[in-house]
Design a protein around this motif. Sequence first.
Motif, mmCIF file in Angstrom:
data_model
loop_
_atom_site.group_PDB
_atom_site.id
_atom_site.type_symbol
_atom_site.label_atom_id
_atom_site.label_comp_id
_atom_site.label_asym_id
_atom_site.label_seq_id
_atom_site.Cartn_x
_atom_site.Cartn_y
_atom_site.Cartn_z
ATOM 1 N N ALA A 45 11.370 4.714 -19.716
ATOM 2 C CA ALA A 45 11.147 5.524 -18.512
ATOM 3 C C ALA A 45 10.098 4.875 -17.611
ATOM 4 N N ARG A 46 9.017 4.401 -18.209
ATOM 5 C CA ARG A 46 7.950 3.806 -17.399
ATOM 6 C C ARG A 46 8.415 2.513 -16.752
ATOM 7 N N LEU A 47 9.170 1.741 -17.491
ATOM 8 C CA LEU A 47 9.680 0.488 -16.912
ATOM 9 C C LEU A 47 10.595 0.764 -15.719
ATOM 10 N N ILE A 48 11.460 1.756 -15.876
ATOM 11 C CA ILE A 48 12.351 2.081 -14.742
ATOM 12 C C ILE A 48 11.518 2.545 -13.557
ATOM 13 N N SER A 49 10.494 3.360 -13.822
ATOM 14 C CA SER A 49 9.637 3.793 -12.724
ATOM 15 C C SER A 49 8.963 2.609 -12.051
ATOM 16 N N LEU A 50 8.566 1.637 -12.856
ATOM 17 C CA LEU A 50 7.909 0.452 -12.295
ATOM 18 C C LEU A 50 8.852 -0.333 -11.384
#
Lengths: 324, 324
Positions: free
Chosen positions: B25-30
């Motif tokens: 999730a965090r990678l996609i947000s990044l």
Amino acid sequence: MIGAVNVDVPTLVEQAREGRPRAVARLISLVEGASPQLREVMALLAPLTGNAYVVGLTGSPGVGKSTSTSALVAAYRRAGKRVGVLAVDPSSPFSGGALLGDRVRMSEHASDPGVYIRSMATRGHLGGLAWAAPQAIRVLDAAGCDIVLVETVGVGQSEVEIASQADTSVVLLAPGMGDGIQAAKAGILEIGDVYVVNKADRDGADATARELNHMLALGESRGPGDWRPPIVKTVAARGEGIDEVVEALEKHRAWMDEHGVLNERRRSRAAHEVETIAVTALRERIGDLRGDQRLDALAERIVAGELDPYTAADTLVEGVTAGA
Amino acid sequence: MIGAVNVDVPTLVEQAREGRPRAVARLISLVEGASPQLREVMALLAPLTGNAYVVGLTGSPGVGKSTSTSALVAAYRRAGKRVGVLAVDPSSPFSGGALLGDRVRMSEHASDPGVYIRSMATRGHLGGLAWAAPQAIRVLDAAGCDIVLVETVGVGQSEVEIASQADTSVVLLAPGMGDGIQAAKAGILEIGDVYVVNKADRDGADATARELNHMLALGESRGPGDWRPPIVKTVAARGEGIDEVVEALEKHRAWMDEHGVLNERRRSRAAHEVETIAVTALRERIGDLRGDQRLDALAERIVAGELDPYTAADTLVEGVTAGA
């Protein structure tokens, strides 16, 4: 297409400068069609431009934009001015010198050699309105128009864009379109230099003007020397109030001159235009690389997981810029 | 925003690779938020990608896209595959890991660690879908998803764009939406590798399938080895026909592998992605010149009639490319 033929551009420009309508029409077709001679046209036009005062007219369908434009043309003609009209239709792919649909109201001016009327469609245009309209304005300017009226035909969205092309922006409203005002609140109150409540003989005209005045006051944070957009009531179909609109336009122009705003607006417009042309040029250069072995090789390495798309894009940008 | 914090990207990538949902999730947000670490993320992901099979699902609202997606997820899970779902909503500016609206039908998979579901909004996104979706797909790919289902939420236009992101494109139809087929004629028949007539228990399902078959045959100019898109009838809400859809997908994948089409599609997708990133980068560089003295000076000379906008744009492009 006209652009495919090799045209004698200097002669065309000379003829347009003399105000010959067919030369003006051909020049607009050349710049609009992104002909190979576009650059030659623009270079020859440059020293002839900068005299026309560009007035944008925007407003929802039904407020009487064409009727108002036509009435303004009449008023400026009475004052001995040469007038260009650019009717921009962002929803249509069809351009041309012919009068379209409700432009029939303009027909009274069609045979007047002091008026040049042009319909311009921007749908599907590379860079859209931002790209096409300024170039047509330049042609009309170089052709000796004192005033260029730029009117949006059909439904907006591009109102803000039209306004950004003009020296002075006129926003038209009509009574009985109250929700129109509400809907337009966001954008329209930012862009008007002069507001016109047309069809002022109808019920609710005073209420519309009051509401507008109220909303303008709410959004106000003006200093002492700032421009306060006036609200003019008109019945364009009978020519009522049109002289007052012209007066408001002249006042705004004088105010802009006095405060250096006119020059500032034109500079920022020119800067935006240059940016748009530059981005388009760079995009085309990258597009030219499609099918190029370099791009294919990069894509291959991405698919193989050897390269990420950003690093690949850097390489591509370097390739494009090295070719400059 | 997450992107503002300095994240330990290598650790995140390692955790995502282990399949930890929060890291994914965090990678996609990044990547979605164009964070400063976007390039670092993409560079680290590159060697981990290329394993996922990307299936696009498109179709008009009401054909049962989410239900079908959910049923496909269930089928792939039964086969022991790890599944990523990217629900792209081109009309919404809101992204997130949370399930939106009708994605509630997905809730049966929400607690399954072998399924990663992500909603992605692309409205107002720089470069739109073309820019945002491939990067999220890369994250899901690197996180070990065997299948990534990319589904459009809401109204289309971007159907063609979604299809261009996928290895295999599924076009969904439903009976009783005849005008939908008519309307879709233009685009949809070009992009489907597999056609699904969902809600096949309703009246008119056979007629819809026949009409579709007829239209596909009309548009056909296939050689002997070419792919003939199959038409599968389903009742996704009851899971009927879903195994046949999976079978059709596997057949298409095998056919693509055999004919080198899969690699070709991925290469062309990567090339398109690189182009988009490169154009965006160049556009930003030009944008950076806004307020730059060079651009101001050029604009000033245009307003004075000393220079035309094309020659000015050439200068600007040189300036940008010299800074490369």
